[in-house]
Design a protein around this motif. Structure first.
Motif, PDB file in Angstrom:
ATOM      1  N   ARG A   1       3.498  26.449  19.182  1.00 33.46           N
ATOM      2  CA  ARG A   1       3.558  25.654  20.635  1.00 33.46           C
ATOM      3  C   ARG A   1       3.261  26.837  21.670  1.00 33.46           C
ATOM      4  O   ARG A   1       2.645  26.515  22.510  1.00 33.46           O
ATOM      5  CB  ARG A   1       4.848  24.976  20.672  1.00 33.46           C
ATOM      6  CG  ARG A   1       4.853  24.115  21.724  1.00 33.46           C
ATOM      7  CD  ARG A   1       6.008  23.193  22.015  1.00 33.46           C
ATOM      8  NE  ARG A   1       6.638  22.791  20.470  1.00 33.46           N
ATOM      9  CZ  ARG A   1       7.899  22.904  20.255  1.00 33.46           C
ATOM     10  NH1 ARG A   1       8.666  24.012  20.809  1.00 33.46           N
ATOM     11  NH2 ARG A   1       8.164  22.704  18.884  1.00 33.46           N
ATOM     12  N   TRP A   2       4.240  28.034  21.675  1.00 32.66           N
ATOM     13  CA  TRP A   2       4.088  28.999  22.559  1.00 32.66           C
ATOM     14  C   TRP A   2       2.555  29.356  22.569  1.00 32.66           C
ATOM     15  O   TRP A   2       2.128  29.708  23.717  1.00 32.66           O
ATOM     16  CB  TRP A   2       4.936  30.044  22.163  1.00 32.66           C
ATOM     17  CG  TRP A   2       5.008  31.182  23.038  1.00 32.66           C
ATOM     18  CD1 TRP A   2       5.696  31.195  24.350  1.00 32.66           C
ATOM     19  CD2 TRP A   2       4.287  32.404  23.274  1.00 32.66           C
ATOM     20  NE1 TRP A   2       5.629  32.271  25.181  1.00 32.66           N
ATOM     21  CE2 TRP A   2       4.656  33.147  24.335  1.00 32.66           C
ATOM     22  CE3 TRP A   2       3.305  32.939  22.056  1.00 32.66           C
ATOM     23  CZ2 TRP A   2       4.120  34.273  24.409  1.00 32.66           C
ATOM     24  CZ3 TRP A   2       2.689  34.053  22.621  1.00 32.66           C
ATOM     25  CH2 TRP A   2       3.224  34.775  23.725  1.00 32.66           C
ATOM     26  N   MET A   3       1.883  29.768  21.583  1.00 37.23           N
ATOM     27  CA  MET A   3       0.385  29.947  21.669  1.00 37.23           C
ATOM     28  C   MET A   3      -0.432  28.922  22.239  1.00 37.23           C
ATOM     29  O   MET A   3      -1.863  29.255  22.102  1.00 37.23           O
ATOM     30  CB  MET A   3       0.139  30.769  20.391  1.00 37.23           C
ATOM     31  CG  MET A   3       0.775  32.321  19.986  1.00 37.23           C
ATOM     32  SD  MET A   3       0.200  32.789  18.532  1.00 37.23           S
ATOM     33  CE  MET A   3       1.662  32.161  17.260  1.00 37.23           C
ATOM     34  N   ALA A   4      -0.124  27.785  22.111  1.00 41.49           N
ATOM     35  CA  ALA A   4      -0.789  26.633  22.277  1.00 41.49           C
ATOM     36  C   ALA A   4      -1.889  26.527  21.171  1.00 41.49           C
ATOM     37  O   ALA A   4      -3.158  26.363  21.461  1.00 41.49           O
ATOM     38  CB  ALA A   4      -1.386  26.603  23.670  1.00 41.49           C
ATOM     39  N   ALA A   5      -1.372  26.798  20.021  1.00 40.95           N
ATOM     40  CA  ALA A   5      -2.479  26.900  18.811  1.00 40.95           C
ATOM     41  C   ALA A   5      -2.187  25.629  17.616  1.00 40.95           C
ATOM     42  O   ALA A   5      -1.187  25.606  17.617  1.00 40.95           O
ATOM     43  CB  ALA A   5      -2.731  28.201  18.298  1.00 40.95           C
ATOM     44  N   ASP A   6      -3.275  25.295  17.278  1.00 43.55           N
ATOM     45  CA  ASP A   6      -3.091  24.506  16.032  1.00 43.55           C
ATOM     46  C   ASP A   6      -2.703  25.296  15.046  1.00 43.55           C
ATOM     47  O   ASP A   6      -3.553  26.384  14.617  1.00 43.55           O
ATOM     48  CB  ASP A   6      -4.615  23.825  15.671  1.00 43.55           C
ATOM     49  CG  ASP A   6      -4.709  22.936  14.336  1.00 43.55           C
ATOM     50  OD1 ASP A   6      -3.601  22.750  13.711  1.00 43.55           O
ATOM     51  OD2 ASP A   6      -5.565  21.969  14.578  1.00 43.55           O
ATOM     52  N   PRO A   7      -1.648  25.207  14.249  1.00 46.74           N
ATOM     53  CA  PRO A   7      -1.121  25.793  13.201  1.00 46.74           C
ATOM     54  C   PRO A   7      -2.112  26.188  11.942  1.00 46.74           C
ATOM     55  O   PRO A   7      -2.135  27.095  11.486  1.00 46.74           O
ATOM     56  CB  PRO A   7       0.048  25.071  12.456  1.00 46.74           C
ATOM     57  CG  PRO A   7       0.511  23.979  13.918  1.00 46.74           C
ATOM     58  CD  PRO A   7      -0.730  23.912  14.410  1.00 46.74           C
ATOM     59  N   ARG A   8      -3.171  25.030  11.663  1.00 47.94           N
ATOM     60  CA  ARG A   8      -4.048  25.432  10.825  1.00 47.94           C
ATOM     61  C   ARG A   8      -4.950  26.559  11.328  1.00 47.94           C
ATOM     62  O   ARG A   8      -5.661  27.162  10.286  1.00 47.94           O
ATOM     63  CB  ARG A   8      -4.943  24.133  10.507  1.00 47.94           C
ATOM     64  CG  ARG A   8      -4.019  22.844  10.069  1.00 47.94           C
ATOM     65  CD  ARG A   8      -4.787  21.881  10.013  1.00 47.94           C
ATOM     66  NE  ARG A   8      -5.112  21.410  11.134  1.00 47.94           N
ATOM     67  CZ  ARG A   8      -5.814  20.252  11.631  1.00 47.94           C
ATOM     68  NH1 ARG A   8      -6.331  19.445  10.918  1.00 47.94           N
ATOM     69  NH2 ARG A   8      -5.991  20.216  12.921  1.00 47.94           N
ATOM     70  N   ARG A   9      -4.904  27.067  12.518  1.00 50.39           N
ATOM     71  CA  ARG A   9      -5.859  28.171  12.938  1.00 50.39           C
ATOM     72  C   ARG A   9      -4.985  29.483  12.848  1.00 50.39           C
ATOM     73  O   ARG A   9      -5.536  30.580  13.484  1.00 50.39           O
ATOM     74  CB  ARG A   9      -6.623  28.003  14.283  1.00 50.39           C
ATOM     75  CG  ARG A   9      -7.274  26.567  14.052  1.00 50.39           C
ATOM     76  CD  ARG A   9      -8.328  26.376  15.339  1.00 50.39           C
ATOM     77  NE  ARG A   9      -8.771  27.859  15.846  1.00 50.39           N
ATOM     78  CZ  ARG A   9      -9.985  28.513  15.325  1.00 50.39           C
ATOM     79  NH1 ARG A   9     -10.436  27.808  14.285  1.00 50.39           N
ATOM     80  NH2 ARG A   9     -10.452  29.191  16.124  1.00 50.39           N
ATOM     81  N   LEU A  10      -3.561  29.667  12.403  1.00 46.28           N
ATOM     82  CA  LEU A  10      -2.968  30.658  12.292  1.00 46.28           C
ATOM     83  C   LEU A  10      -2.650  31.264  11.035  1.00 46.28           C
ATOM     84  O   LEU A  10      -2.895  30.660  10.193  1.00 46.28           O
ATOM     85  CB  LEU A  10      -1.758  30.320  12.969  1.00 46.28           C
ATOM     86  CG  LEU A  10      -1.575  29.981  14.547  1.00 46.28           C
ATOM     87  CD1 LEU A  10      -0.223  29.362  14.838  1.00 46.28           C
ATOM     88  CD2 LEU A  10      -2.164  30.787  15.404  1.00 46.28           C
ATOM     89  N   LEU A  11      -2.563  32.394  11.001  1.00 48.25           N
ATOM     90  CA  LEU A  11      -2.440  33.331   9.696  1.00 48.25           C
ATOM     91  C   LEU A  11      -0.916  33.731  10.130  1.00 48.25           C
ATOM     92  O   LEU A  11      -0.738  34.666  10.824  1.00 48.25           O
ATOM     93  CB  LEU A  11      -3.152  34.312   9.577  1.00 48.25           C
ATOM     94  CG  LEU A  11      -3.200  35.101   8.147  1.00 48.25           C
ATOM     95  CD1 LEU A  11      -3.201  34.439   7.092  1.00 48.25           C
ATOM     96  CD2 LEU A  11      -3.949  36.415   8.278  1.00 48.25           C
ATOM     97  N   TYR A  12      -0.076  33.168   9.036  1.00 52.05           N
ATOM     98  CA  TYR A  12       1.301  34.040   8.862  1.00 52.05           C
ATOM     99  C   TYR A  12       1.454  34.948   7.579  1.00 52.05           C
ATOM    100  O   TYR A  12       1.159  34.631   6.333  1.00 52.05           O
ATOM    101  CB  TYR A  12       2.230  32.886   8.777  1.00 52.05           C
ATOM    102  CG  TYR A  12       3.807  33.160   8.510  1.00 52.05           C
ATOM    103  CD1 TYR A  12       4.218  33.527   9.567  1.00 52.05           C
ATOM    104  CD2 TYR A  12       4.379  33.202   7.426  1.00 52.05           C
ATOM    105  CE1 TYR A  12       5.768  34.071   9.616  1.00 52.05           C
ATOM    106  CE2 TYR A  12       5.662  33.493   7.249  1.00 52.05           C
ATOM    107  CZ  TYR A  12       6.346  33.775   8.423  1.00 52.05           C
ATOM    108  OH  TYR A  12       7.778  34.396   8.351  1.00 52.05           O
ATOM    109  N   VAL A  13       1.775  36.086   8.001  1.00 58.71           N
ATOM    110  CA  VAL A  13       1.762  37.270   7.015  1.00 58.71           C
ATOM    111  C   VAL A  13       3.435  37.506   7.060  1.00 58.71           C
ATOM    112  O   VAL A  13       4.228  37.755   7.944  1.00 58.71           O
ATOM    113  CB  VAL A  13       1.130  38.487   7.470  1.00 58.71           C
ATOM    114  CG1 VAL A  13       1.385  39.700   6.480  1.00 58.71           C
ATOM    115  CG2 VAL A  13      -0.594  38.241   7.756  1.00 58.71           C
ATOM    116  N   SER A  14       3.793  37.588   5.870  1.00 64.27           N
ATOM    117  CA  SER A  14       5.248  37.885   5.523  1.00 64.27           C
ATOM    118  C   SER A  14       5.514  38.275   4.182  1.00 64.27           C
ATOM    119  O   SER A  14       4.884  37.927   3.244  1.00 64.27           O
ATOM    120  CB  SER A  14       6.032  36.728   5.825  1.00 64.27           C
ATOM    121  OG  SER A  14       7.684  36.893   5.597  1.00 64.27           O
TER     122      SER A  14
END
Length: 93
Positions: A22-35
């Motif tokens: 939400r903070w990045m105003a981004a669709d979660p499907r366009r994000l990469l989470y590395v952990s």
């Protein structure tokens, strides 16, 4: 972006990941989470994020519904997978 739960006023992996998108105003499907966190990786998947699970210990207990191409023994090779060059600094792992 590097964000913390405190900055986002969110607690727990699911709340932090939702607040970050939400903070990045981004669709979660366009994000990469590395952990390296199995719990965080599982929550990111539930939100539809692409994931890179850094499984340094060779843990055979893959997070739920994690495709094999989203599991990495270290951060080496992730840049090539993403189509970017080598980092200008050493990467541990």
């Amino acid at each position: 972006a590097i964000l913390t739960g405190r900055e986002l006023e969110a607690g727990g992996p699911a709340a932090v990941l939702t607040a970050a998108a939400r903070w990045m105003a981004a669709d979660p499907r366009r994000l990469l989470y590395v952990s390296a966190s199995r719990v965080g990786i599982a929550h990111a998947g539930m939100l539809g994020m692409r994931r890179a699970w850094v499984n340094r210990a060779g843990d055979g207990r893959r997070p739920p519904q994690l495709p094999a191409d989203e599991e990495w023994p270290s951060l080496h090779g992730l840049g090539a997978f993403l189509g970017v060059g080598s980092p200008p600094f050493p990467v541990a792992g």
